[in-house]
Design a protein around this motif. Structure first.
Motif, short mmCIF file in Angstrom:
data_model
loop_
_atom_site.label_atom_id
_atom_site.label_comp_id
_atom_site.label_asym_id
_atom_site.label_seq_id
_atom_site.Cartn_x
_atom_site.Cartn_y
_atom_site.Cartn_z
N LEU A 102 2.09 1.64 -3.39
CA LEU A 102 1.05 2.09 -4.30
C LEU A 102 0.80 3.58 -4.15
CD1 LEU A 102 -1.21 1.39 -6.35
CD2 LEU A 102 -2.70 0.97 -4.37
N LEU A 103 0.79 4.06 -2.90
CA LEU A 103 0.53 5.47 -2.65
C LEU A 103 1.79 6.33 -2.74
CD1 LEU A 103 -1.89 5.07 0.40
CD2 LEU A 103 -2.50 5.44 -1.99
N ARG A 104 2.92 5.71 -2.98
CA ARG A 104 4.21 6.40 -3.14
C ARG A 104 4.50 7.32 -1.93
NH1 ARG A 104 2.18 8.51 -8.62
NH2 ARG A 104 1.29 9.82 -7.03
N ILE A 105 4.34 6.74 -0.76
CA ILE A 105 4.54 7.52 0.46
C ILE A 105 6.00 7.92 0.62
CG2 ILE A 105 4.46 7.37 2.99
CD1 ILE A 105 1.91 5.80 2.73
N GLU A 106 6.92 7.07 0.22
CA GLU A 106 8.34 7.38 0.37
C GLU A 106 8.82 8.44 -0.62
OE1 GLU A 106 10.05 6.32 2.79
OE2 GLU A 106 8.54 4.93 3.59
N ASP A 107 8.01 8.73 -1.61
CA ASP A 107 8.45 9.69 -2.63
C ASP A 107 8.11 11.13 -2.29
OD1 ASP A 107 9.25 7.47 -3.98
OD2 ASP A 107 7.51 7.41 -5.33
N HIS A 108 7.37 11.36 -1.20
CA HIS A 108 6.91 12.71 -0.88
C HIS A 108 7.23 13.03 0.58
CE1 HIS A 108 4.70 12.86 -4.68
NE2 HIS A 108 4.24 11.63 -4.39
N ASP A 109 7.26 14.32 0.87
CA ASP A 109 7.46 14.81 2.23
C ASP A 109 6.10 15.17 2.81
OD1 ASP A 109 8.34 15.80 4.60
OD2 ASP A 109 9.25 17.62 3.78
N PHE A 110 5.56 14.28 3.61
CA PHE A 110 4.23 14.51 4.16
C PHE A 110 4.25 15.35 5.43
CE2 PHE A 110 3.36 10.94 1.39
CZ PHE A 110 2.14 11.29 0.84
N ALA A 111 5.40 15.89 5.78
CA ALA A 111 5.42 16.88 6.86
C ALA A 111 4.85 18.21 6.39
CB ALA A 111 6.85 17.07 7.37
N MET A 112 4.78 18.43 5.09
CA MET A 112 4.22 19.64 4.52
C MET A 112 2.79 19.38 4.09
SD MET A 112 6.99 21.33 4.89
CE MET A 112 6.52 22.87 4.10
N ARG A 113 1.97 20.41 4.16
CA ARG A 113 0.57 20.28 3.76
C ARG A 113 0.47 20.15 2.25
NH1 ARG A 113 -1.69 24.64 1.31
NH2 ARG A 113 -0.64 26.67 1.47
N PRO A 114 -0.63 19.62 1.73
CA PRO A 114 -0.81 19.56 0.28
C PRO A 114 -0.85 20.97 -0.32
CG PRO A 114 -2.35 18.09 1.38
CD PRO A 114 -1.70 18.91 2.44
N GLY A 115 -0.21 21.12 -1.45
CA GLY A 115 -0.21 22.42 -2.12
C GLY A 115 0.53 23.48 -1.35
N PHE A 116 1.62 23.11 -0.70
CA PHE A 116 2.37 24.08 0.10
C PHE A 116 2.89 25.20 -0.80
CE2 PHE A 116 6.42 25.59 1.84
CZ PHE A 116 5.99 26.06 3.06
N GLY A 117 2.71 26.43 -0.32
CA GLY A 117 3.11 27.60 -1.09
C GLY A 117 2.02 28.16 -1.95
N GLY A 118 0.91 27.44 -2.10
CA GLY A 118 -0.21 27.89 -2.90
C GLY A 118 -1.34 28.38 -2.01
N PRO A 119 -2.55 28.38 -2.54
CA PRO A 119 -3.70 28.82 -1.73
C PRO A 119 -3.99 27.85 -0.60
CG PRO A 119 -4.44 27.90 -3.82
CD PRO A 119 -2.93 28.00 -3.90
N ALA A 120 -4.85 28.30 0.32
CA ALA A 120 -5.20 27.48 1.48
C ALA A 120 -5.93 26.22 1.04
CB ALA A 120 -6.06 28.28 2.45
N ILE A 121 -5.60 25.11 1.67
CA ILE A 121 -6.25 23.85 1.34
C ILE A 121 -7.60 23.78 2.06
CG2 ILE A 121 -4.88 22.76 3.19
CD1 ILE A 121 -5.28 20.11 1.78
N PRO A 122 -8.68 23.53 1.33
CA PRO A 122 -10.00 23.41 1.99
C PRO A 122 -10.16 22.04 2.65
CG PRO A 122 -10.23 23.19 -0.38
CD PRO A 122 -8.78 23.48 -0.13
N VAL A 123 -10.61 22.07 3.90
CA VAL A 123 -10.86 20.84 4.67
C VAL A 123 -12.31 20.88 5.15
CG1 VAL A 123 -10.24 19.48 6.70
CG2 VAL A 123 -8.46 20.67 5.40
N GLY A 124 -13.12 19.97 4.60
CA GLY A 124 -14.51 19.88 5.02
C GLY A 124 -14.66 19.06 6.28
N SER A 143 0.83 -1.20 0.00
CA SER A 143 0.00 0.00 0.00
C SER A 143 0.86 1.25 0.00
CB SER A 143 -0.93 -0.01 1.22
OG SER A 143 -1.78 -1.13 1.20
N GLU A 144 1.94 1.24 0.79
CA GLU A 144 2.84 2.39 0.78
C GLU A 144 3.50 2.57 -0.59
OE1 GLU A 144 5.58 1.93 3.94
OE2 GLU A 144 4.06 1.97 5.53
#
Length: 470
Positions: free
Chosen positions: A70-92, A67-68
């Protein structure tokens, strides 16, 4: 000689080498067959049982690794929020309230169990799927990806349920949309106003907010508007839930800026029947019991005094019991007004008898001074058990009677006074001393008036009280 021995040794080695190669070529799987043999023997000894736990751990570990990958968890830095540096991420946010466990007036808080669901999109977790089905994971994968850091404002205690496993669910869709659900019990502050207690209505709210991300990085909103807040059938012992309503706003902190804040508002109306049985009805009965003394003979001192003291002490016990179950607030509550006014009525009934007894004693002492007591009447016979003199024990025959001459002189004085002229009216004011003397000479009338005035005054107080607070 030495040369001959060396040649002999070389010939022996040359003869042994082909035999060794032949043995190794004929039995290449000897070790492997031995292991299989040992395994079969262990399986027969254990009756065919296999250690399924080890197999399950190995399969789960391999599935998680897949699963890791498949989701390519090791390829990204998940300490940063999605879309870092861009607009605010909407969370419902979507909330389902399971229960309201307790509401404490003393601590001014409430305890609620709810399902908190987060919705957002993280393109880093998108994966290819032929059937477009989502994948569901537990808490182990949650620790390796980015999730919103939502917390409860003004919460005192909170925890995530962990029986039998942590109640956390993560669902990832092929396009990167994520559903993160968690079951939480939280105890939060509720600023209550007890000025109308127990006829009060309390407004409480549970507030959600991001701890680290302000409005420039994360935007919290209700996923489905007013339908984002759902409740099960909740029944409380002392309250009736009138309304559940979601709302939103902004919170400002001087050092970090503005943050989105979501509110779960609910209105609680208190059931009055419990307090009617425990407080109001006993108080009414004590006040009416104090009126019984108005029908008891004013010379029965032990009966009236004991009745008055009993009602006063009972009222004190009721007031103490109510105060012990309430927070120490600096303003007057509605129940305090009722209890202390009722206590005043009970106290005045005791004071009323003290006045009646005093006026009766003073008037009879004056009559004794004006009267001629026979010498045969001693002090023991002249006094009753309460220390007061009876009217019928006074010899009124010894008072000087008015003579005919005196009557004639009085009539002549009255006849010499000229009558008022036509068109004038004379007003005669009775001085306060005269009125007081009249009351003292007729102390039994105080009980007669009290039998009517006390119930009417208490009835008027109840009408005003219940019309104001209901």
């Amino acid at each position: 000689m030495r040369v001959a021995l060396l040649v002999l040794r070389l010939m022996c080695l040359a003869w042994l080498c082909p035999v060794t190669r032949l043995n190794s070529s004929h039995f290449p799987n000897k070790r492997r067959h031995k292991e299989v043999y040992i395994g079969e023997n262990m399986k027969q000894k254990l009756g065919g049982r296999v250690d399924l736990k080890l197999k399950k751990l190995d399969s789960t570990k391999s599935l998680l690794i897949k699963s890791e990958q498949l989701l390519r968890i090791e390829d990204h830095d998940f300490a940063m929020r999605p879309g870092f540096g861009g607009p605010a991420i909407p969370v419902g946010i979507d909330v389902q309230v399971e229960s309201i466990d307790s509401i404490s007036e003393v601590n001014m808080d409430f305890t609620m169990t709810l399902y908190l669901r987060h919705y957002w999109q993280d393109d880093r977790l998108a994966f290819p799927s032929s059937n477009n089905k989502s994948r569901t994971f537990d808490a182990r994968l949650v620790k390796k990806i980015w999730v919103p850091d939502v917390f409860f404002v003004h919460s005192k205690r909170s925890f995530i349920h962990d029986t039998t496993m942590e109640n956390i669910m993560l669902r990832v869709y092929p396009d990167g949309n994520i559903l993160y659900s968690v079951r939480i019990t939280v105890t939060a502050l509720c600023s209550m106003d007890f000025s109308s207690f127990p006829l009060d209505t309390q407004n409480c709210s549970l507030e959600l907010e991001s701890y680290a991300y302000n409005e420039n990085d994360l935007m919290l909103y209700w996923k489905n508007g007013n339908d984002s807040l759902r409740t099960d059938e909740i029944v409380l012992s002392q309250f009736f839930i009138e309304d559940f309503q979601p709302s939103f706003g902004l919170a400002f902190y001087s050092s970090t800026g503005w943050y989105n804040r979501l509110y779960i508002n609910f209105i609680l109306r208190r059931h009055i029947f419990f307090f009617m049985l425990q407080t109001y009805f006993p108080t009414m009965l004590m006040v009416m019991l104090s009126w019984v003394s108005f029908w008891i003979d004013r010379r029965a001192v032990p009966a009236r005094v004991s009745l008055g003291i009993t009602t006063v002490l009972t009222m004190s016990t009721i007031i103490t019991g109510v105060s012990a179950s309430m927070p120490q607030v600096s303003y007057v509550k509605a129940v305090d007004i009722y209890l202390w006014t009722s206590f005043l009525f009970v106290f005045l009934s005791v004071i009323e008898y003290a006045a009646v007894n005093y006026f009766t004693t003073v008037e009879e002492m004056k009559k004794l001074k004006r009267a001629k007591i026979p010498s045969s009447l001693n002090a023991t016979e002249a006094m009753v058990f309460d220390g007061c003199y009876h009217d019928n024990e006074i010899d009124l025959a010894s008072f000087p009677a008015s003579s005919p001459n005196t009557e004639r002189n009085t009539q002549s004085r009255n006849s010499t006074v000229s009558g008022p002229t036509e068109g004038t009216r004379l007003h005669r004011r009775r001085p306060l001393k005269h009125n007081l003397s009249f009351i003292m000479s007729n102390s039994y009338m105080i009980d007669s008036y009290s039998r009517v005035l006390f119930p009417l005054a208490y009835l008027l107080f109840n009408i005003i009280y219940w019309s104001m607070y209901t």
